[in-house]
Enzyme design. Structure first.
Site, mmCIF file in Angstrom:
data_model
loop_
_atom_site.group_PDB
_atom_site.id
_atom_site.type_symbol
_atom_site.label_atom_id
_atom_site.label_comp_id
_atom_site.label_asym_id
_atom_site.label_seq_id
_atom_site.Cartn_x
_atom_site.Cartn_y
_atom_site.Cartn_z
ATOM 1 N N LYS A 199 0.940 -1.231 -0.020
ATOM 2 C CA LYS A 199 0.143 -0.145 -0.089
ATOM 3 C C LYS A 199 1.001 1.031 0.105
ATOM 4 O O LYS A 199 0.708 2.284 -0.813
ATOM 5 C CB LYS A 199 -0.947 -0.149 1.067
ATOM 6 C CG LYS A 199 -1.870 1.073 1.178
ATOM 7 C CD LYS A 199 -2.676 0.675 2.417
ATOM 8 C CE LYS A 199 -3.735 2.394 2.645
ATOM 9 N NZ LYS A 199 -4.599 2.004 3.866
ATOM 10 N N GLU A 205 10.523 -4.738 4.237
ATOM 11 C CA GLU A 205 10.667 -6.480 3.976
ATOM 12 C C GLU A 205 10.129 -6.374 2.443
ATOM 13 O O GLU A 205 11.050 -7.107 1.708
ATOM 14 C CB GLU A 205 9.406 -7.108 4.784
ATOM 15 C CG GLU A 205 9.901 -7.229 6.276
ATOM 16 C CD GLU A 205 9.182 -6.086 7.004
ATOM 17 O OE1 GLU A 205 9.203 -4.869 6.692
ATOM 18 O OE2 GLU A 205 9.034 -6.287 8.196
ATOM 19 N N GLY A 259 -4.791 -1.752 5.186
ATOM 20 C CA GLY A 259 -4.236 -3.215 4.752
ATOM 21 C C GLY A 259 -4.831 -4.446 5.020
ATOM 22 O O GLY A 259 -4.754 -5.476 4.157
ATOM 23 N N ARG A 260 -5.177 -4.545 6.164
ATOM 24 C CA ARG A 260 -5.679 -5.696 6.604
ATOM 25 C C ARG A 260 -6.944 -6.178 6.230
ATOM 26 O O ARG A 260 -7.690 -7.352 6.532
ATOM 27 C CB ARG A 260 -5.747 -5.892 8.203
ATOM 28 C CG ARG A 260 -6.178 -4.952 8.963
ATOM 29 C CD ARG A 260 -5.586 -4.920 10.406
ATOM 30 N NE ARG A 260 -6.155 -3.795 11.335
ATOM 31 C CZ ARG A 260 -5.548 -2.776 11.451
ATOM 32 N NH1 ARG A 260 -4.569 -2.387 10.835
ATOM 33 N NH2 ARG A 260 -6.132 -1.775 12.013
ATOM 34 N N GLU A 345 -4.200 -6.465 15.366
ATOM 35 C CA GLU A 345 -3.548 -5.388 14.892
ATOM 36 C C GLU A 345 -4.900 -4.105 15.019
ATOM 37 O O GLU A 345 -4.428 -2.977 15.249
ATOM 38 C CB GLU A 345 -3.213 -5.338 13.411
ATOM 39 C CG GLU A 345 -2.427 -4.126 13.223
ATOM 40 C CD GLU A 345 -1.510 -4.178 11.639
ATOM 41 O OE1 GLU A 345 -0.413 -5.012 11.894
ATOM 42 O OE2 GLU A 345 -2.230 -4.142 10.788
ATOM 43 N N HIS A 376 -4.873 -33.047 18.755
ATOM 44 C CA HIS A 376 -3.714 -33.894 19.033
ATOM 45 C C HIS A 376 -2.546 -33.073 19.546
ATOM 46 O O HIS A 376 -1.429 -33.473 19.571
ATOM 47 C CB HIS A 376 -3.128 -34.958 17.941
ATOM 48 C CG HIS A 376 -4.275 -35.945 17.658
ATOM 49 N ND1 HIS A 376 -4.608 -37.156 18.144
ATOM 50 C CD2 HIS A 376 -5.551 -35.953 16.693
ATOM 51 C CE1 HIS A 376 -5.608 -37.570 17.783
ATOM 52 N NE2 HIS A 376 -6.268 -37.005 16.697
ATOM 53 N N LYS A 488 9.535 -0.611 13.996
ATOM 54 C CA LYS A 488 10.048 -0.409 12.429
ATOM 55 C C LYS A 488 11.031 0.616 12.742
ATOM 56 O O LYS A 488 12.282 0.657 11.970
ATOM 57 C CB LYS A 488 8.927 0.125 11.644
ATOM 58 C CG LYS A 488 7.784 -0.803 11.244
ATOM 59 C CD LYS A 488 7.041 -0.122 10.195
ATOM 60 C CE LYS A 488 5.812 -0.776 9.914
ATOM 61 N NZ LYS A 488 4.784 -0.282 9.235
HETATM 62 O O1 LIG Z 1 1.222 -2.634 2.205
HETATM 63 P P1 LIG Z 1 2.088 -2.234 3.035
HETATM 64 O O2 LIG Z 1 2.284 -0.682 2.892
HETATM 65 O O3 LIG Z 1 3.593 -2.700 2.481
HETATM 66 O O4 LIG Z 1 2.231 -2.468 4.677
HETATM 67 C C1 LIG Z 1 2.153 -3.879 5.059
HETATM 68 C C2 LIG Z 1 1.716 -4.069 6.553
HETATM 69 O O5 LIG Z 1 2.244 -3.144 7.334
HETATM 70 C C3 LIG Z 1 1.373 -2.802 8.420
HETATM 71 O O6 LIG Z 1 1.356 -1.466 8.037
HETATM 72 C C4 LIG Z 1 1.994 -2.752 9.647
HETATM 73 O O7 LIG Z 1 2.549 -3.952 9.712
HETATM 74 C C5 LIG Z 1 0.120 -3.611 8.126
HETATM 75 O O8 LIG Z 1 -0.933 -2.883 8.584
HETATM 76 C C6 LIG Z 1 0.211 -3.513 6.622
HETATM 77 O O9 LIG Z 1 -0.825 -4.621 6.125
#
Ligand SMILES: O=P(O)(O)OC[C@H]1O[C@](O)(CO)[C@@H](O)[C@@H]1O
Length: 521
Positions: A199, A205, A259-260, A345, A376, A488
């Protein structure tokens, strides 16, 4: 219009619920004996979902008070504000409008256009008309994203495995280089398509992984070939262009979709690739049906509202810290990880909507895995441990592969577990305390006809609405996530310290770890 802000502990309903909790000791075995038809009035049958909530430590009076609590905190108004697209995510000044992505009869124009773009693109990839740089069709798709840009699509692609086509769709999320290399090591760059989903297009990452993969790709192709193998989903169009992705291969997102909650948008591109656009649309339509149910049904007949309020009862009046979710379908093996982000979250907050610290419990800890495997593994603790763990059981009546004999056993286990948790060895003689089951352990059972794309959409939307209701009751903002920012920020400084040995750690603990890492890494 802003969300109503009511301290739930000051409501009439809350006080009465506290009183009931102090005065009464609900014993499920007795409740069923006193009222043998209890489940007949403690269930909701809606479309292909049947929710049995009879095995909970409550009676009709508690249900009525929970409904009153929902009224007193202004739930109805809050639902209306959310569906109207009002900026209810106040700390970020944004609307929370993922429901608008799945309302086919009145899609906002930009959503309609994007949906057509998704259809055109995924149809061409699935049909083999999208060609790679050497003229070959695509056989593998890799989604590069993390959090909401990974968990939802990954979960759905796994859940709808039965409906998948020939494409091999994979997910890489962790900045762990081994994860990246394991994912791509057997891939052919000529036939692989990479979808970068971010987003913000600033997430460490995702960008690190995307750059590593771009480099790997360029070792076997040229810059000009990127256009045929990399597409992106983002709100940050400038950063996408800087990466070398063409505007026509860029799918928009909007800041009014968190995002979620974004798998319903172009973030679901990998889903549409894996199961085809029509199934993706079915998923959206199922979710929309749940939206309508949530919006229009009275609270007592409302599946997400009922689940949310029962969970509040345990969280705030029984002191239950966690909640387990156990789907009796291996297809749903990634559901819990997905819901952990959605729920924790969203509702892991300690400040109310007035910005004041909270002195009551909010977000529950979500955990679980698939049944019967879970039986189990950790069921021992749910049956005989010292903790109260309300558990949601989710099951499907039909087997997709027609293995009804297996399905009978699977569901027999599911139903038997809820019965064992409820009854225990109550009333029967046992040799010793080790073999005793106290029972009286609460469960909900969601029995769904069949695992279809639409049914899955309903289920996911149900939990989205459940967490929304809980956020309203707890008077918190469910749609921001400031709590992930500090880590972060610190990671950036720590990375500098790792890369530049002249820089020290912030404290002796970090310093010790840095030294050990430098000597071994
Ligand atoms: O889509 P982006 O901006 O890479 O963010 C990934 C994720 O990082 C967060 O902002 C926080 O970990 C989430 O809410 C989001 O889904």
């Amino acid at each position: 219009m802003v969300l109503p802000s009511v301290n739930p502990t000051q409501t009439q309903a809350w006080k009465k619920l506290e009183h009931i909790r102090r005065e009464r000791n609900f014993q499920l075995q007795d409740l069923f004996r006193e009222d043998p038809g209890r489940a007949e009035h403690m269930h909701i049958a809606w479309e292909d979902i049947y929710l049995d909530y009879s095995k909970n430590l409550l009676d009709q009076e508690v249900i009525d008070l929970l409904m009153q609590l929902a009224d007193e905190v202004g739930l109805r108004q809050a639902i209306d504000l959310q569906f109207a697209g009002e900026p209810i995510n106040e700390t970020e000044g944004r609307a929370v409008w993922h429901t608008a992505l799945r309302n086919m009869s009145s899609l906002p124009p930009e959503v309609k256009a994007t949906l057509s773009q998704i259809k055109r693109f995924t149809d061409s990839v699935v049909d083999g008309n999208w060609k790679g740089h050497t003229g070959k069709s695509i056989s593998h798709v890799v989604n590069i994203g993390i959090g909401g840009s990974d968990l939802g699509p990954d979960m759905v692609v796994e859940a709808l495995r039965y409906y998948r086509n020939h494409l091999d769709v994979r997910f890489v999320s962790n900045v762990d280089g081994d994860h990246v290399m394991e994912t791509i090591k057997d891939l052919d760059p000529e036939t692989t398509l990479f979808i970068i989903v971010s987003k913000t297009f600033t997430t460490q990452e995702t960008l690190t992984n995307a750059r590593t993969i771009r480099q790997w790709f360029l070792s076997q192709a040229s810059e000009g070939d990127i256009a045929k193998h990399f597409v992106a989903v983002s709100t940050n169009l400038e950063a996408v262009a800087d990466f070398g992705i063409l505007p026509e291969n860029t799918f928009p997102m909007w800041d009014w979709v968190g995002g979620r909650f974004s798998l319903w948008s172009a973030v679901g591109l990998s889903i549409a690739c894996a199961v085809g656009f029509e199934n993706f649309k079915e998923l959206l339509m199922g979710a929309h049906r749940m939206d309508e149910h949530f919006k229009a049904s009275e609270f007592k007949q409302n599946v997400p509202v009922m689940l949310a309020l029962i969970s509040v009862w345990y969280n705030n009046f029984y002191g239950a810290e966690t909640e387990a979710i156990v789907p009796y379908s291996q297809y749903l093996s990634k559901l819990v990880a997905y819901l952990q982000q959605g729920i924790m979250e969203s509702n892991g907050k300690g400040v109310d909507r007035n910005g004041e610290p909270i002195d009551y419990q909010t977000g529950t800890i979500i955990w679980g895995s698939t049944g019967t495997n879970a039986q189990h593994a950790f069921f021992q603790l749910i049956h005989q441990g010292t903790k109260l763990i309300p558990t949601d059981f989710i099951a499907f009546a039909k087997s997709l592969h027609g293995k009804q004999d297996h399905q009978n056993k699977l569901l027999a286990n599911c139903f038997a577990q809820t019965e064992a948790l409820m009854e225990g060895t109550w009333g029967s003689k046992v040799e010793n305390n080790f073999k005793q089951f106290t029972g009286n352990r609460p469960t909900n059972t969601l029995l769904i006809d069949e695992l279809t794309p639409a049914g899955l959409g309903e289920l996911i939307a149900c939990y989205e609405h459940k967490l929304f209701v809980q956020g309203i009751v707890w008077n918190i903002f469910s749609y921001d996530q400031w709590g992930v920012e500090l880590g972060k920020k610190l990671a950036k400084g720590t990375l500098s310290a790792i890369e530049d040995p002249t820089l020290g750690g912030k404290n002796s603990s970090t310093q010790g770890l840095l030294e050990r890492f430098r000597s071994k890494g």
